[in-house]
Design a protein around this motif. Structure first.
Motif, mmCIF file in Angstrom:
data_model
loop_
_atom_site.group_PDB
_atom_site.id
_atom_site.type_symbol
_atom_site.label_atom_id
_atom_site.label_comp_id
_atom_site.label_asym_id
_atom_site.label_seq_id
_atom_site.Cartn_x
_atom_site.Cartn_y
_atom_site.Cartn_z
ATOM 1 N N ARG A 76 0.834 -1.200 0.000
ATOM 2 C CA ARG A 76 0.000 0.000 0.000
ATOM 3 C C ARG A 76 0.867 1.248 0.000
ATOM 4 O O ARG A 76 0.658 2.172 0.762
ATOM 5 N N GLU A 77 1.840 1.289 -0.891
ATOM 6 C CA GLU A 77 2.706 2.455 -0.985
ATOM 7 C C GLU A 77 1.897 3.619 -1.552
ATOM 8 O O GLU A 77 0.922 3.415 -2.259
ATOM 9 N N PRO A 78 2.307 4.833 -1.242
ATOM 10 C CA PRO A 78 1.577 5.988 -1.786
ATOM 11 C C PRO A 78 1.605 5.996 -3.311
ATOM 12 O O PRO A 78 2.626 5.744 -3.924
ATOM 13 N N LYS A 79 0.479 6.259 -3.907
ATOM 14 C CA LYS A 79 0.359 6.304 -5.359
ATOM 15 C C LYS A 79 0.298 7.754 -5.809
ATOM 16 O O LYS A 79 0.088 8.668 -5.034
ATOM 17 N N ALA A 80 0.455 7.972 -7.088
ATOM 18 C CA ALA A 80 0.358 9.326 -7.641
ATOM 19 C C ALA A 80 -1.079 9.820 -7.495
ATOM 20 O O ALA A 80 -2.028 9.034 -7.398
ATOM 21 N N GLU A 81 -1.244 11.102 -7.498
ATOM 22 C CA GLU A 81 -2.570 11.689 -7.353
ATOM 23 C C GLU A 81 -3.435 11.356 -8.571
ATOM 24 O O GLU A 81 -2.946 11.144 -9.670
ATOM 25 N N VAL A 83 -5.369 13.231 -10.290
ATOM 26 C CA VAL A 83 -5.310 14.230 -11.359
ATOM 27 C C VAL A 83 -4.126 13.949 -12.278
ATOM 28 O O VAL A 83 -4.266 13.974 -13.510
ATOM 29 N N VAL A 84 -2.979 13.659 -11.705
ATOM 30 C CA VAL A 84 -1.795 13.356 -12.508
ATOM 31 C C VAL A 84 -2.021 12.071 -13.299
ATOM 32 O O VAL A 84 -1.635 11.977 -14.470
ATOM 33 N N GLN A 85 -2.664 11.093 -12.678
ATOM 34 C CA GLN A 85 -2.941 9.842 -13.374
ATOM 35 C C GLN A 85 -3.862 10.071 -14.569
ATOM 36 O O GLN A 85 -3.644 9.511 -15.648
ATOM 37 N N VAL A 86 -4.885 10.888 -14.395
ATOM 38 C CA VAL A 86 -5.819 11.158 -15.495
ATOM 39 C C VAL A 86 -5.125 11.926 -16.610
ATOM 40 O O VAL A 86 -5.303 11.623 -17.799
ATOM 41 N N ILE A 87 -4.301 12.916 -16.252
ATOM 42 C CA ILE A 87 -3.575 13.676 -17.277
ATOM 43 C C ILE A 87 -2.640 12.752 -18.055
ATOM 44 O O ILE A 87 -2.580 12.797 -19.290
ATOM 45 N N CYS A 88 -1.929 11.898 -17.342
ATOM 46 C CA CYS A 88 -1.034 10.948 -18.025
ATOM 47 C C CYS A 88 -1.823 9.962 -18.874
ATOM 48 O O CYS A 88 -1.373 9.566 -19.946
ATOM 49 N N ALA A 89 -3.010 9.564 -18.391
ATOM 50 C CA ALA A 89 -3.832 8.641 -19.169
ATOM 51 C C ALA A 89 -4.336 9.294 -20.449
ATOM 52 O O ALA A 89 -4.468 8.636 -21.478
ATOM 53 N N ILE A 90 -4.602 10.585 -20.402
ATOM 54 C CA ILE A 90 -5.047 11.277 -21.616
ATOM 55 C C ILE A 90 -3.898 11.379 -22.612
ATOM 56 O O ILE A 90 -4.080 11.170 -23.812
ATOM 57 N N LEU A 99 0.902 4.197 -13.483
ATOM 58 C CA LEU A 99 0.952 5.027 -12.281
ATOM 59 C C LEU A 99 -0.123 4.623 -11.283
ATOM 60 O O LEU A 99 0.101 4.658 -10.073
ATOM 61 N N HIS A 100 -1.278 4.240 -11.785
ATOM 62 C CA HIS A 100 -2.365 3.835 -10.892
ATOM 63 C C HIS A 100 -2.082 2.489 -10.232
ATOM 64 O O HIS A 100 -2.267 2.325 -9.036
ATOM 65 N N GLU A 101 -1.634 1.537 -11.014
ATOM 66 C CA GLU A 101 -1.405 0.188 -10.503
ATOM 67 C C GLU A 101 -0.095 0.071 -9.732
ATOM 68 O O GLU A 101 -0.003 -0.695 -8.787
ATOM 69 N N GLY A 102 0.917 0.788 -10.149
ATOM 70 C CA GLY A 102 2.211 0.711 -9.484
ATOM 71 C C GLY A 102 3.114 -0.380 -10.022
ATOM 72 O O GLY A 102 4.291 -0.428 -9.687
ATOM 73 N N THR A 103 2.601 -1.268 -10.837
ATOM 74 C CA THR A 103 3.395 -2.335 -11.452
ATOM 75 C C THR A 103 2.910 -2.552 -12.881
ATOM 76 O O THR A 103 1.831 -2.096 -13.261
ATOM 77 N N ILE A 104 3.721 -3.265 -13.631
ATOM 78 C CA ILE A 104 3.305 -3.663 -14.973
ATOM 79 C C ILE A 104 2.588 -4.997 -14.829
ATOM 80 O O ILE A 104 3.197 -6.016 -14.532
ATOM 81 N N ILE A 130 -8.585 3.865 -13.898
ATOM 82 C CA ILE A 130 -8.153 4.877 -12.927
ATOM 83 C C ILE A 130 -9.320 5.410 -12.113
ATOM 84 O O ILE A 130 -9.247 5.498 -10.889
ATOM 85 N N LEU A 131 -10.399 5.755 -12.765
ATOM 86 C CA LEU A 131 -11.527 6.365 -12.055
ATOM 87 C C LEU A 131 -12.503 5.347 -11.475
ATOM 88 O O LEU A 131 -13.298 5.689 -10.604
ATOM 89 N N GLY A 132 -12.408 4.100 -11.927
ATOM 90 C CA GLY A 132 -13.324 3.069 -11.432
ATOM 91 C C GLY A 132 -12.935 2.497 -10.096
ATOM 92 O O GLY A 132 -13.786 2.115 -9.301
ATOM 93 N N ASP A 133 -11.630 2.415 -9.790
ATOM 94 C CA ASP A 133 -11.177 1.874 -8.508
ATOM 95 C C ASP A 133 -11.372 2.899 -7.421
ATOM 96 O O ASP A 133 -11.113 4.074 -7.595
ATOM 97 N N LYS A 134 -11.805 2.439 -6.291
ATOM 98 C CA LYS A 134 -12.022 3.339 -5.149
ATOM 99 C C LYS A 134 -10.804 3.377 -4.282
ATOM 100 O O LYS A 134 -10.123 2.496 -4.031
#
Length: 134
Positions: A76-81, A83-90, A99-104, A130-134
């Motif tokens: 449960r390491e800290p993940k990126a915010e 907003v950054v995940q959504v921008i990178c996903a776009i 960035l959301h999962e933390g691993t490949i 990204i937006l579906g996981d709580k």
């Protein structure tokens, strides 16, 4: 080929801007050494505390360190915010998933495949992940 080059350059420039803004907001200089005056003032403040308050602060710090280590072991390491995940996903959908999962993992590879086939399905899949996981 021109489309791929333009897209790669856009991603590189965007990440460069994001990283330069992130490092500019840090109070630690780029060489990794904290400001000596701040360290001295914090140390003198700590040494002037009464024994009971000092022990309480040390206990609080130790419990935070233990909690951090337990979270790290549990994955449960800290993940990126978000907003950054959504921008990178776009910009690049597999990067946002990574960035959301933390691993490949499988989700990353599915997103990469969808992005290589067509951009829009990869983008939709990344945003759902990204937006579906709580």
């Amino acid at each position: 080929m021109k489309f791929i080059f333009t897209r790669v350059m856009l991603v590189v420039l965007s990440l460069g801007l994001l990283l330069s803004d992130a490092t500019a907001s840090l109070s630690v200089p780029p060489n990794g050494e904290p400001d000596a005056a701040k360290v001295r003032s914090a140390l003198s403040e700590f040494t002037h505390l009464k024994g009971k308050e000092r022990r309480a602060r040390l206990r609080a710090v130790k419990s935070e360190v233990r909690q951090f280590k337990a979270d790290k072991r549990a994955g449960r390491e800290p993940k990126a915010e978000k907003v950054v995940q959504v921008i990178c996903a776009i910009l690049l959908p597999p990067l946002g998933v990574y960035l959301h999962e933390g691993t490949i993992n499988t989700r990353f590879w599915i997103c990469l495949l969808l992005t290589l086939l067509l951009y829009i399905p990869g983008l939709i899949y990344a945003l759902v992940i990204i937006l579906g996981d709580k």
